[in-house]
Write a protein that holds these residues in place. Sequence first.
Motif, mmCIF file in Angstrom:
data_model
loop_
_atom_site.group_PDB
_atom_site.id
_atom_site.type_symbol
_atom_site.label_atom_id
_atom_site.label_comp_id
_atom_site.label_asym_id
_atom_site.label_seq_id
_atom_site.Cartn_x
_atom_site.Cartn_y
_atom_site.Cartn_z
ATOM 1 N N MET A 275 0.827 -1.207 0.000
ATOM 2 C CA MET A 275 0.000 0.000 0.000
ATOM 3 C C MET A 275 0.863 1.260 0.000
ATOM 4 S SD MET A 275 -2.866 -1.344 -0.304
ATOM 5 C CE MET A 275 -3.553 -2.978 -0.103
ATOM 6 N N VAL A 276 2.001 1.216 0.671
ATOM 7 C CA VAL A 276 2.923 2.365 0.648
ATOM 8 C C VAL A 276 3.451 2.586 -0.767
ATOM 9 C CG1 VAL A 276 5.176 3.182 1.447
ATOM 10 C CG2 VAL A 276 3.562 2.212 3.078
ATOM 11 N N VAL A 277 3.729 1.491 -1.483
ATOM 12 C CA VAL A 277 4.153 1.628 -2.883
ATOM 13 C C VAL A 277 3.064 2.314 -3.692
ATOM 14 C CG1 VAL A 277 4.761 0.366 -4.983
ATOM 15 C CG2 VAL A 277 5.718 -0.338 -2.792
ATOM 16 N N GLY A 278 1.797 1.947 -3.450
ATOM 17 C CA GLY A 278 0.698 2.615 -4.132
ATOM 18 C C GLY A 278 0.632 4.096 -3.798
ATOM 19 N N ILE A 279 0.871 4.443 -2.549
ATOM 20 C CA ILE A 279 0.885 5.860 -2.148
ATOM 21 C C ILE A 279 2.011 6.598 -2.862
ATOM 22 C CG2 ILE A 279 1.266 7.420 -0.201
ATOM 23 C CD1 ILE A 279 -0.134 5.362 1.574
ATOM 24 N N LEU A 280 3.176 5.952 -2.972
ATOM 25 C CA LEU A 280 4.305 6.585 -3.672
ATOM 26 C C LEU A 280 3.975 6.806 -5.148
ATOM 27 C CD1 LEU A 280 7.341 4.667 -2.130
ATOM 28 C CD2 LEU A 280 6.598 7.006 -1.642
ATOM 29 N N VAL A 281 3.291 5.847 -5.761
ATOM 30 C CA VAL A 281 2.886 6.026 -7.160
ATOM 31 C C VAL A 281 1.951 7.217 -7.282
ATOM 32 C CG1 VAL A 281 1.638 4.993 -9.094
ATOM 33 C CG2 VAL A 281 3.206 3.602 -7.749
ATOM 34 N N GLY A 282 1.006 7.350 -6.344
ATOM 35 C CA GLY A 282 0.106 8.488 -6.368
ATOM 36 C C GLY A 282 0.822 9.812 -6.186
ATOM 37 N N ILE A 283 1.838 9.832 -5.324
ATOM 38 C CA ILE A 283 2.613 11.055 -5.115
ATOM 39 C C ILE A 283 3.383 11.425 -6.374
ATOM 40 C CG2 ILE A 283 4.541 12.043 -3.811
ATOM 41 C CD1 ILE A 283 3.593 10.434 -1.404
ATOM 42 N N VAL A 284 4.022 10.407 -7.003
ATOM 43 C CA VAL A 284 4.767 10.666 -8.242
ATOM 44 C C VAL A 284 3.843 11.236 -9.308
ATOM 45 C CG1 VAL A 284 6.004 9.560 -10.140
ATOM 46 C CG2 VAL A 284 6.567 8.968 -7.787
ATOM 47 N N GLU A 285 2.650 10.663 -9.441
ATOM 48 C CA GLU A 285 1.725 11.144 -10.461
ATOM 49 C C GLU A 285 1.157 12.519 -10.118
ATOM 50 O OE1 GLU A 285 -1.244 8.343 -11.525
ATOM 51 O OE2 GLU A 285 0.204 6.902 -12.294
ATOM 52 N N SER A 286 1.235 12.913 -8.855
ATOM 53 C CA SER A 286 0.717 14.225 -8.452
ATOM 54 C C SER A 286 1.733 15.343 -8.653
ATOM 55 C CB SER A 286 0.284 14.190 -6.981
ATOM 56 O OG SER A 286 -0.735 13.230 -6.765
ATOM 57 N N VAL A 287 3.015 15.004 -8.618
ATOM 58 C CA VAL A 287 4.051 16.042 -8.696
ATOM 59 C C VAL A 287 4.755 16.074 -10.041
ATOM 60 C CG1 VAL A 287 4.426 15.914 -6.206
ATOM 61 C CG2 VAL A 287 5.841 14.525 -7.721
ATOM 62 N N MET A 288 4.463 15.110 -10.923
ATOM 63 C CA MET A 288 5.134 15.056 -12.217
ATOM 64 C C MET A 288 4.118 15.083 -13.343
ATOM 65 S SD MET A 288 8.244 12.303 -11.834
ATOM 66 C CE MET A 288 8.806 12.737 -13.490
ATOM 67 N N ALA A 289 4.559 15.542 -14.479
ATOM 68 C CA ALA A 289 3.751 15.479 -15.699
ATOM 69 C C ALA A 289 4.273 14.348 -16.577
ATOM 70 C CB ALA A 289 3.818 16.804 -16.457
ATOM 71 N N ARG A 290 3.472 13.960 -17.543
ATOM 72 C CA ARG A 290 3.897 12.900 -18.450
ATOM 73 C C ARG A 290 5.066 13.364 -19.294
ATOM 74 N NH1 ARG A 290 3.182 11.560 -23.524
ATOM 75 N NH2 ARG A 290 1.860 13.389 -23.866
ATOM 76 N N LEU A 291 6.075 12.502 -19.412
ATOM 77 C CA LEU A 291 7.235 12.825 -20.223
ATOM 78 C C LEU A 291 6.886 12.779 -21.708
ATOM 79 C CD1 LEU A 291 9.993 10.688 -18.436
ATOM 80 C CD2 LEU A 291 9.671 13.168 -18.257
ATOM 81 N N ARG A 292 7.635 13.507 -22.500
ATOM 82 C CA ARG A 292 7.511 13.352 -23.944
ATOM 83 C C ARG A 292 7.960 11.957 -24.345
ATOM 84 N NH1 ARG A 292 9.903 19.097 -26.373
ATOM 85 N NH2 ARG A 292 8.359 20.463 -25.348
ATOM 86 N N MET A 293 7.385 11.460 -25.425
ATOM 87 C CA MET A 293 7.654 10.093 -25.836
ATOM 88 C C MET A 293 9.142 9.812 -26.020
ATOM 89 S SD MET A 293 5.012 8.112 -25.998
ATOM 90 C CE MET A 293 3.222 8.283 -25.890
ATOM 91 N N ARG A 294 9.858 10.789 -26.547
ATOM 92 C CA ARG A 294 11.282 10.545 -26.794
ATOM 93 C C ARG A 294 12.098 10.535 -25.510
ATOM 94 N NH1 ARG A 294 10.739 15.964 -28.805
ATOM 95 N NH2 ARG A 294 11.944 17.479 -27.582
#
Length: 317
Positions: A275-294
Motif C-alpha cells: 500500500m505504501v508503494v501505491g501511495i508513492l505512485v500516487g505522489i509521483v503522479e501528483s508532482v510530475m507530468a507525463r514525459l515526452r515520448m522521446r
Amino acid sequence: MTEDFWIFPAQFLLSLLLAPFLTGIINRVKAIAAGRHGKPLLQCYYDIWRLCRKGEVISESASWPFLLGPSIVLGSGLLALAMLPLGGFASPLGFAGDFILAAYLLGLGRFALMLAALDTGSAFEGMGASREAAFGALAEPALFLAFLVLSSTCLDLGHYSTRQTGQAFSLGVMFHGQAALSWLHGKPELVIVPLALFILLLAENCRIPVDDPNTHLELTMIHEVMILDQSGPSLAMLIYAACLKLWFFAALVAALVVPPLPFWAGTGLWLFAVMVVGILVGIVESVMARLRMRRVPHLLGMACALAAFALILAQVS
C-alpha cells in the motif's frame, strides 16, 4: 504437506481481492494532492462489476485474436502472480529459473493485448501497440538485471546446496526477505534494486511519467488506446488484469524491504509495504507530468543503468 501449505493460497486470494484496491489508493492520493474529492476507494470494483453485467460490441473486422486477447492477458497475469512469493512465503509453483517464466508470462499478456489491438485495424490502436512493444523491449533488460542482482546476492549468502540445486535463481529465494537482511550483511547496493523496480512499475503499468491512464487524447495514449474497442466483460478482464500487473510489481518492491517474519506479522507488514508503494505512485503522479515520448527511453535506460550498477557492486563487494 507442511503445516504452512495453506499460507500462500490464503495470501494469493488476498492479493486477488485487494489488487483493485491498490488502484483506488493511487487515485485517492492524486485526488487529495489536487484538492478534489475524487473517486471512492472501491471505484475499480464498481467498474469491473458494472462491465461484467453489460453486453459487448464487437467490430465486424475483428477475429479470434481480438476475442481471445482479454482471456490470455488475464490468465497470464494470474499465473505470473501465482509464481511470485507473497509475504515472504514461496509459491508452491516455484522452481529454479522460474523468474524467466514469470517475466515471459507478463510478456505473453502484452503480446496478446497488442495482437488484439492490431486485429481491430485501427490506426490509433496500432500506434499504441507499437509504443507498447518498444517500451516493453527497453524495460525487459532492466527487469532481468534486477533479478540477476538478487540471485547473485542469494549465491553469496546461501549455502553450497543452494548453489548446487540452482535455487538461487528461484523467485522464492530472491524475494524471501534476503534483500532486507542483506543490507545488514554489507550489501548496500541492494538499495538500488527497489528503485529500479519502481521505475519499471511505472513503465510496465503505463503510469505517469510514462503514460497518463486518464488521458483522452489517442495520440498520447499507450495502454488505454489499445483497449478502445473492448467493452463489457472483455474490458472488465483487461481492467482487472491491469490491477493484477500493478500488484505484481508493487509486491516485488515490497518484498525487497520486508524481512522474513512469522505469518501474521509478515503478511501485515508486506500488505502495508504494498500500500505504501501505491501511495508513492500516487505522489509521483501528483508532482510530475507525463514525459515526452522521446524521453521515456531515457527513463528506462536509467532503470537499466541502476540495475547494472547494482550488479557490478554485488560482484565486487
